[in-house]
Design a protein around this motif. Structure first.
Motif, PDB file in Angstrom:
ATOM      1  N   ALA A 109       0.828  -1.214   0.000  1.00 24.96           N
ATOM      2  CA  ALA A 109       0.000   0.000   0.000  1.00 24.96           C
ATOM      3  C   ALA A 109       0.858   1.257   0.000  1.00 24.96           C
ATOM      4  O   ALA A 109       0.381   2.337  -0.376  1.00 24.96           O
ATOM      5  CB  ALA A 109      -0.930   0.006   1.215  1.00 24.96           C
ATOM      6  N   GLY A 110       2.120   1.123   0.390  1.00 21.61           N
ATOM      7  CA  GLY A 110       2.995   2.287   0.512  1.00 21.61           C
ATOM      8  C   GLY A 110       3.300   3.003  -0.787  1.00 21.61           C
ATOM      9  O   GLY A 110       3.073   4.226  -0.891  1.00 21.61           O
ATOM     10  N   PRO A 111       3.810   2.312  -1.812  1.00 14.56           N
ATOM     11  CA  PRO A 111       4.138   3.010  -3.056  1.00 14.56           C
ATOM     12  C   PRO A 111       2.957   3.737  -3.703  1.00 14.56           C
ATOM     13  O   PRO A 111       3.108   4.907  -4.080  1.00 14.56           O
ATOM     14  CB  PRO A 111       4.691   1.889  -3.943  1.00 14.56           C
ATOM     15  CG  PRO A 111       5.287   0.929  -2.981  1.00 14.56           C
ATOM     16  CD  PRO A 111       4.335   0.923  -1.824  1.00 14.56           C
ATOM     17  N   PRO A 112       1.769   3.115  -3.827  1.00 16.62           N
ATOM     18  CA  PRO A 112       0.675   3.880  -4.422  1.00 16.62           C
ATOM     19  C   PRO A 112       0.209   5.034  -3.536  1.00 16.62           C
ATOM     20  O   PRO A 112      -0.239   6.071  -4.048  1.00 16.62           O
ATOM     21  CB  PRO A 112      -0.437   2.841  -4.627  1.00 16.62           C
ATOM     22  CG  PRO A 112      -0.105   1.719  -3.721  1.00 16.62           C
ATOM     23  CD  PRO A 112       1.387   1.699  -3.630  1.00 16.62           C
ATOM     24  N   LEU A 113       0.314   4.885  -2.219  1.00 20.18           N
ATOM     25  CA  LEU A 113      -0.039   5.993  -1.341  1.00 20.18           C
ATOM     26  C   LEU A 113       0.921   7.152  -1.551  1.00 20.18           C
ATOM     27  O   LEU A 113       0.505   8.326  -1.619  1.00 20.18           O
ATOM     28  CB  LEU A 113      -0.012   5.533   0.119  1.00 20.18           C
ATOM     29  CG  LEU A 113      -0.554   6.521   1.151  1.00 20.18           C
ATOM     30  CD1 LEU A 113      -2.023   6.845   0.889  1.00 20.18           C
ATOM     31  CD2 LEU A 113      -0.385   5.961   2.563  1.00 20.18           C
ATOM     32  N   SER A 154      -5.747   6.511 -10.138  1.00 16.42           N
ATOM     33  CA  SER A 154      -5.180   5.173 -10.317  1.00 16.42           C
ATOM     34  C   SER A 154      -4.490   4.698  -9.041  1.00 16.42           C
ATOM     35  O   SER A 154      -4.642   3.541  -8.627  1.00 16.42           O
ATOM     36  CB  SER A 154      -4.179   5.181 -11.471  1.00 16.42           C
ATOM     37  OG  SER A 154      -4.790   5.618 -12.670  1.00 16.42           O
ATOM     38  N   ALA A 155      -3.728   5.581  -8.426  1.00 17.71           N
ATOM     39  CA  ALA A 155      -3.044   5.228  -7.185  1.00 17.71           C
ATOM     40  C   ALA A 155      -4.050   4.902  -6.090  1.00 17.71           C
ATOM     41  O   ALA A 155      -3.840   3.975  -5.295  1.00 17.71           O
ATOM     42  CB  ALA A 155      -2.131   6.373  -6.748  1.00 17.71           C
ATOM     43  N   ALA A 156      -5.153   5.647  -6.056  1.00 17.27           N
ATOM     44  CA  ALA A 156      -6.177   5.409  -5.031  1.00 17.27           C
ATOM     45  C   ALA A 156      -6.723   3.992  -5.119  1.00 17.27           C
ATOM     46  O   ALA A 156      -6.893   3.304  -4.103  1.00 17.27           O
ATOM     47  CB  ALA A 156      -7.310   6.426  -5.181  1.00 17.27           C
ATOM     48  N   GLY A 176      -6.269   4.878   4.839  1.00 19.71           N
ATOM     49  CA  GLY A 176      -7.400   5.369   4.063  1.00 19.71           C
ATOM     50  C   GLY A 176      -7.656   6.843   4.285  1.00 19.71           C
ATOM     51  O   GLY A 176      -7.988   7.582   3.346  1.00 19.71           O
ATOM     52  N   GLU A 177      -7.496   7.286   5.518  1.00 14.18           N
ATOM     53  CA  GLU A 177      -7.688   8.705   5.823  1.00 14.18           C
ATOM     54  C   GLU A 177      -6.597   9.556   5.183  1.00 14.18           C
ATOM     55  O   GLU A 177      -6.860  10.670   4.715  1.00 14.18           O
ATOM     56  CB  GLU A 177      -7.711   8.908   7.335  1.00 14.18           C
ATOM     57  CG  GLU A 177      -8.985   8.368   7.986  1.00 14.18           C
ATOM     58  CD  GLU A 177      -8.950   8.420   9.505  1.00 14.18           C
ATOM     59  OE1 GLU A 177      -7.860   8.703  10.064  1.00 14.18           O
ATOM     60  OE2 GLU A 177     -10.003   8.180  10.132  1.00 14.18           O
ATOM     61  N   GLU A 178      -5.380   9.031   5.164  1.00 12.01           N
ATOM     62  CA  GLU A 178      -4.296   9.756   4.497  1.00 12.01           C
ATOM     63  C   GLU A 178      -4.587   9.895   3.005  1.00 12.01           C
ATOM     64  O   GLU A 178      -4.434  10.971   2.422  1.00 12.01           O
ATOM     65  CB  GLU A 178      -2.963   9.035   4.704  1.00 12.01           C
ATOM     66  CG  GLU A 178      -1.783   9.763   4.074  1.00 12.01           C
ATOM     67  CD  GLU A 178      -0.456   9.073   4.310  1.00 12.01           C
ATOM     68  OE1 GLU A 178       0.529   9.447   3.624  1.00 12.01           O
ATOM     69  OE2 GLU A 178      -0.374   8.165   5.159  1.00 12.01           O
ATOM     70  N   LEU A 179      -5.042   8.802   2.403  1.00 12.92           N
ATOM     71  CA  LEU A 179      -5.386   8.829   0.982  1.00 12.92           C
ATOM     72  C   LEU A 179      -6.484   9.848   0.708  1.00 12.92           C
ATOM     73  O   LEU A 179      -6.411  10.590  -0.284  1.00 12.92           O
ATOM     74  CB  LEU A 179      -5.837   7.444   0.530  1.00 12.92           C
ATOM     75  CG  LEU A 179      -6.364   7.335  -0.896  1.00 12.92           C
ATOM     76  CD1 LEU A 179      -5.270   7.678  -1.902  1.00 12.92           C
ATOM     77  CD2 LEU A 179      -6.911   5.933  -1.152  1.00 12.92           C
ATOM     78  N   ALA A 180      -7.483   9.907   1.566  1.00 12.35           N
ATOM     79  CA  ALA A 180      -8.603  10.833   1.371  1.00 12.35           C
ATOM     80  C   ALA A 180      -8.117  12.276   1.302  1.00 12.35           C
ATOM     81  O   ALA A 180      -8.657  13.092   0.538  1.00 12.35           O
ATOM     82  CB  ALA A 180      -9.626  10.667   2.492  1.00 12.35           C
TER      83      ALA A 180
END
Length: 202
Positions: A109-113, A154-156, A176-180
């Motif tokens: 999950a790290g690289p796409p984040l 795409s990363a999401a 998930g919150e970081e991604l948001a």
């Protein structure tokens, strides 16, 4: 980093598991960052845009750094996904298999984040330079924002597919919150594209 583009695209289109969507998203970020660099370089040194030069210089340097980071993330994503594959290939009776899968999934999950973070940063730079950019390359500001926005979406997806497989729901929630937070930049990208398109029809 040194592979010819045509070879990399051939690998992307092959039956090999990597490179995949995560690496493609990272290279979209790199493309957007490079376009921001180009626009600033075509603005810097021109008397008409002298008042914007300090901003353009800062944006150019930041975009260059983002481009390099994004290129690195493409390779990071491939390595992370290969680790997930390796974990799933452990014997089913291996007592450490489940933990290995969970660990690799969390790492994946790290690289796409990070790609999402860089994409949001490229969109911010595109927004910053738009008012003072050389009018002859305004369309490239739009393309930069579009590329970064596509990379962000795409990363999401690549983050979310890993979070869905995590048993550690607290970690999944934090990520998930970081991604948001990064996804908020998508609206700004749409605004950039709209502003550029409107300016081209005047």
């Amino acid at each position: 980093m040194s592979q010819p583009v045509d070879e990399w695209l051939a690998d992307l289109g092959s039956a090999k598991p990597t490179p995949g969507g995560g690496a493609a998203a990272a290279l979209m970020v790199a493309t957007g960052a490079a376009l921001v660099e180009m626009v600033t370089n075509l603005t810097i040194g021109k008397p008409r845009y002298a008042e914007h030069e300090p901003l353009m210089l800062r944006a150019r340097d930041e975009a260059a750094a983002l481009r390099v980071q994004a290129q690195t993330l493409a390779a990071d994503d491939e390595r992370a996904f290969n680790a997930v594959i390796a974990a799933y290939q452990l014997p089913r009776d291996d007592p450490g298999r489940s933990a290995a899968i969970q660990s690799a999934t969390a790492e994946a999950a790290g690289p796409p984040l990070n790609t999402a973070a860089l994409a949001a940063a490229v969109i911010r730079l595109a927004s910053d330079i738009l008012p003072g950019a050389n009018v002859n390359v305004l369309s490239d500001v739009s393309v930069a924002a579009s590329a970064a926005s596509a990379a962000l979406a795409s990363a999401a997806v690549n983050v979310e597919v890993n979070l869905a497989a995590l048993r550690d729901r607290d970690l999944a929630k934090v990520l998930g919150e970081e991604l948001a937070g990064y996804l908020l930049a998508a609206d700004e990208a749409d605004t950039i594209v709209s502003r550029v398109r409107m300016s081209l029809t005047r």
